[in-house]
Design an enzyme around this catalytic site. Structure first.
Site, PDB file in Angstrom:
ATOM      1  N   GLY A   9       0.825  -1.209   0.000  1.00  0.00           N
ATOM      2  CA  GLY A   9       0.000   0.000   0.000  1.00  0.00           C
ATOM      3  C   GLY A   9       0.855   1.254   0.000  1.00  0.00           C
ATOM      4  CG  ASN A  51       2.961  -6.850   6.384  1.00  0.00           C
ATOM      5  OD1 ASN A  51       2.846  -7.214   5.215  1.00  0.00           O
ATOM      6  ND2 ASN A  51       3.736  -7.480   7.249  1.00  0.00           N
ATOM      7  CE1 TYR A 109      -8.729  -0.399   9.246  1.00  0.00           C
ATOM      8  CE2 TYR A 109      -9.014   0.622  11.396  1.00  0.00           C
ATOM      9  CZ  TYR A 109      -8.322   0.508  10.204  1.00  0.00           C
ATOM     10  OH  TYR A 109      -7.221   1.311   9.977  1.00  0.00           O
TER      11      TYR A 109
END
Ligand code: NDP
Length: 242
Positions: free
Chosen positions: A11, A88, A154
């Site tokens: 990301g 990550n 989440y």
């Protein structure tokens, strides 16, 4: 280390990940920029790294996809890329009250964080262990530490990531590979553009959002030699929110 290994940032095309890419590249790490679909944004980040004299390569794949992740990472290992740092960072939000939460909201959020952690980290761990040096930084969230209303998916994903961090840190400490989690509060990125600020701001003691560069500075430290004795920790960066 004399020659720095590659740092893989998942990301890394925007937001916190892009700031981490720039910070680690500024410290002399060649960087692999992972992303799912924002090719132009990733290229812009890579161009910024190159303009500053660094080395960046794009490494696109969907971290949820074990096969795609494995193929892309194996290709890097086959060409001799020494990846010594993994961040990550890839993550998604799909908030909603639990009674009406659909399975796809549960799956996309938990799979991006948890399957993503496994798919990216597992193939790269043994090469790190063999080199007797490595840094793994997992971007969790305050939501995984204290729980947040409307974020059962989440919070579960990020709490799971924290569990994996603590466990893997114990497995790898002897091999000089550290594993830590960073748990940001609200950071000013596209991820939170739909969050009601009037509602949230009074609950942040610092009365402001964090900046991606502030999270990146923490990651930069965790990856440095000075942080060699820090492992298995969850470090909050949240303006006093938790
Ligand atoms: P953004 O939404 O700005 O960026 C998310 C990044 O993750 C993008 O680069 C995106 O790639 C990538 N991504 C998403 N899904 C995948 C996937 N399946 N495979 C590969 N890449 C993927 O998020 P932030 O920068 O705000 O967040 C970064 C991390 O920080 C996340 O883990 C988030 O949960 C965490 N965090 C963020 C907070 C905040 O307030 N912003 C607070 C606490 C934690 P692409 O551009 O191609 O879609």
């Amino acid at each position: 280390m004399s020659t720095k290994p590659y740092a893989l940032i998942t990301g890394g095309s925007r937001g916190i990940g892009a700031a981490i890419v720039l910070a680690l590249a500024a410290d002399g790490f060649p960087v692999l920029i992972n992303y799912r679909s924002s090719h132009d944004r990733a290229q812009e980040v890579a161009a910024q790294v190159s303009a500053a004299g660094g080395v960046a390569r794009l490494c696109p794949f969907d971290v949820r996809d074990a096969q795609a992740s494995g193929t892309a990472l194996q290709a890097e290992l086959d060409r001799g890329t020494h990846i010594g740092v993994i961040v990550n960072n890839a993550g998604v939000l799909q908030d909603g009250p639990f009674p009406s939460m659909q399975a796809d909201a549960w799956e996309s959020v938990t799979r991006t964080t948890l399957d993503g952690f496994f798919n990216v980290t597992q193939p790269l761990v043994m090469p790190m262990v063999r080199k007797r040096w490595g840094r793994i930084v997992n971007i969790a969230s305050v939501s995984g530490v204290i729980g947040v209303r409307g974020q059962a998916n989440y919070s579960a994903a990020k709490a799971g990531l924290i569990g994996a961090t603590r466990s893997l840190a114990q497995e790898l400490a002897k091999r000089k590979v550290t594993v830590n989690a960073v748990a940001p509060g609200l950071i000013d990125t596209e991820m939170i553009e739909n969050v009601e600020m009037d509602h949230v701001m009074p609950r942040i003691p610092a009365r402001r959002l964090g900046r991606p560069e502030e999270v990146a500075a923490l990651v930069r430290f965790l990856v440095s030699e000075d942080a060699a004795y820090i492992t298995g920790q969850v470090i909050g960066i949240n303006g006093g929110l938790a």
